[in-house]
Design a protein around this motif. Structure first.
Motif, PDB file in Angstrom:
ATOM      1  N   PHE A 160       1.568   5.126   9.181  1.00  0.00           N
ATOM      2  CA  PHE A 160       2.123   3.836   8.769  1.00  0.00           C
ATOM      3  C   PHE A 160       3.034   3.249   9.837  1.00  0.00           C
ATOM      4  O   PHE A 160       3.035   2.048  10.076  1.00  0.00           O
ATOM      5  CB  PHE A 160       2.872   3.959   7.437  1.00  0.00           C
ATOM      6  CG  PHE A 160       1.964   3.915   6.239  1.00  0.00           C
ATOM      7  CD1 PHE A 160       1.276   2.765   5.909  1.00  0.00           C
ATOM      8  CD2 PHE A 160       1.802   5.028   5.439  1.00  0.00           C
ATOM      9  CE1 PHE A 160       0.431   2.716   4.812  1.00  0.00           C
ATOM     10  CE2 PHE A 160       0.969   4.996   4.342  1.00  0.00           C
ATOM     11  CZ  PHE A 160       0.276   3.836   4.021  1.00  0.00           C
ATOM     12  N   VAL A 161       3.824   4.085  10.481  1.00  0.00           N
ATOM     13  CA  VAL A 161       4.699   3.606  11.556  1.00  0.00           C
ATOM     14  C   VAL A 161       3.849   3.090  12.721  1.00  0.00           C
ATOM     15  O   VAL A 161       4.121   2.016  13.270  1.00  0.00           O
ATOM     16  CB  VAL A 161       5.680   4.706  12.011  1.00  0.00           C
ATOM     17  CG1 VAL A 161       6.389   4.321  13.287  1.00  0.00           C
ATOM     18  CG2 VAL A 161       6.692   4.994  10.909  1.00  0.00           C
ATOM     19  N   ALA A 162       2.809   3.827  13.107  1.00  0.00           N
ATOM     20  CA  ALA A 162       1.937   3.394  14.204  1.00  0.00           C
ATOM     21  C   ALA A 162       1.224   2.089  13.847  1.00  0.00           C
ATOM     22  O   ALA A 162       1.100   1.192  14.692  1.00  0.00           O
ATOM     23  CB  ALA A 162       0.922   4.481  14.542  1.00  0.00           C
ATOM     24  N   LEU A 163       0.793   1.955  12.597  1.00  0.00           N
ATOM     25  CA  LEU A 163       0.140   0.718  12.168  1.00  0.00           C
ATOM     26  C   LEU A 163       1.118  -0.450  12.202  1.00  0.00           C
ATOM     27  O   LEU A 163       0.796  -1.533  12.700  1.00  0.00           O
ATOM     28  CB  LEU A 163      -0.440   0.895  10.760  1.00  0.00           C
ATOM     29  CG  LEU A 163      -1.196  -0.293  10.183  1.00  0.00           C
ATOM     30  CD1 LEU A 163      -2.385  -0.661  11.063  1.00  0.00           C
ATOM     31  CD2 LEU A 163      -1.649   0.029   8.765  1.00  0.00           C
ATOM     32  N   GLY A 164       2.333  -0.233  11.704  1.00  0.00           N
ATOM     33  CA  GLY A 164       3.347  -1.286  11.744  1.00  0.00           C
ATOM     34  C   GLY A 164       3.701  -1.672  13.171  1.00  0.00           C
ATOM     35  O   GLY A 164       3.840  -2.857  13.500  1.00  0.00           O
ATOM     36  N   VAL A 173       0.824  -1.212   0.000  1.00  0.00           N
ATOM     37  CA  VAL A 173       0.000   0.000   0.000  1.00  0.00           C
ATOM     38  C   VAL A 173       0.857   1.260   0.000  1.00  0.00           C
ATOM     39  O   VAL A 173       0.543   2.235  -0.683  1.00  0.00           O
ATOM     40  CB  VAL A 173      -0.957   0.006   1.208  1.00  0.00           C
ATOM     41  CG1 VAL A 173      -1.673   1.331   1.346  1.00  0.00           C
ATOM     42  CG2 VAL A 173      -1.951  -1.127   1.086  1.00  0.00           C
ATOM     43  N   GLY A 174       1.963   1.256   0.749  1.00  0.00           N
ATOM     44  CA  GLY A 174       2.799   2.442   0.905  1.00  0.00           C
ATOM     45  C   GLY A 174       3.215   3.111  -0.397  1.00  0.00           C
ATOM     46  O   GLY A 174       2.976   4.303  -0.590  1.00  0.00           O
ATOM     47  N   GLY A 187       9.187   7.832  18.634  1.00  0.00           N
ATOM     48  CA  GLY A 187       9.448   7.759  17.199  1.00  0.00           C
ATOM     49  C   GLY A 187       8.249   8.170  16.361  1.00  0.00           C
ATOM     50  O   GLY A 187       8.393   8.807  15.318  1.00  0.00           O
ATOM     51  N   ILE A 188       7.055   7.832  16.798  1.00  0.00           N
ATOM     52  CA  ILE A 188       5.839   8.233  16.079  1.00  0.00           C
ATOM     53  C   ILE A 188       5.629   9.739  16.224  1.00  0.00           C
ATOM     54  O   ILE A 188       5.378  10.442  15.251  1.00  0.00           O
ATOM     55  CB  ILE A 188       4.613   7.459  16.605  1.00  0.00           C
ATOM     56  CG1 ILE A 188       4.747   5.971  16.295  1.00  0.00           C
ATOM     57  CG2 ILE A 188       3.324   8.021  16.003  1.00  0.00           C
ATOM     58  CD1 ILE A 188       3.736   5.106  17.017  1.00  0.00           C
TER      59      ILE A 188
END
Length: 166
Positions: free
Chosen positions: A21-25, A6-7, A66-67
């Motif tokens: 995306f980072v939070a989802l990962g 998706v990215g 990091g988020i």
């Protein structure tokens, strides 16, 4: 793999989209961590389960930083931070619950593989963002601050792994 597919269709993520995306990962990764905690308690190893909970809680603080660091320039409303924290953290609770119910090795391996793939996605996206946003390009991955973080993480992981007998 889903995040990797998706990215690129959405372009190079930055700011709030990269934070999402980072939070989802991280959330998918935390699902695997939660599964490990739940499975430890279900197997009767309360000491290991407690140790995993404390260790994961400590390193999740750095994930939250990091988020948040990705969207500091945007200065979004507070509810955005709350939503990203929920996206990253709530899957750990679901993982703990499922881990406490299903202790088969195959289920644990699947969930941990999902978690490992998700954290790989986080590493790839943050690394690409670091290279794009720095003046030095790919050499940004070899900056002393990045290397210090990598070495510090490996040392901390090794030290804490030595304390737990599985």
């Amino acid at each position: 793999m889903l995040l990797m597919a998706v990215g690129p269709r959405l372009g190079a993520p930055s700011g709030l989209s990269l934070a999402f995306f980072v939070a989802l990962g991280i959330g998918l990764h935390n699902f695997g961590e939660g599964l490990a905690i739940g499975a430890a308690f279900a197997a009767g190893s309360a000491g290991l389960g407690t140790y995993l909970m404390l260790g994961f809680a400590l390193h999740n603080v750095t994930e939250g930083i990091g988020i948040a660091a990705l969207i500091l320039k945007v200065r979004p409303p507070l509810w955005t931070f709350v939503g990203l924290a929920r996206l990253a953290g709530a899957p750990a609770v679901a993982g703990m619950w499922l881990g406490s119910l299903a202790v088969s090795a195959q289920w644990a391996a699947l969930a941990l593989a999902i978690g490992a793939g998700a954290i790989l996605q986080v590493i790839v996206q943050v690394g690409a963002f670091l290279m794009r946003s720095s003046r030095v390009g790919p050499e940004a991955l070899y900056l002393p601050s990045v290397m210090a973080g990598l070495v510090g993480g490996v040392v901390f992981r090794s030290a804490t792994a030595a304390l737990v007998k599985i």
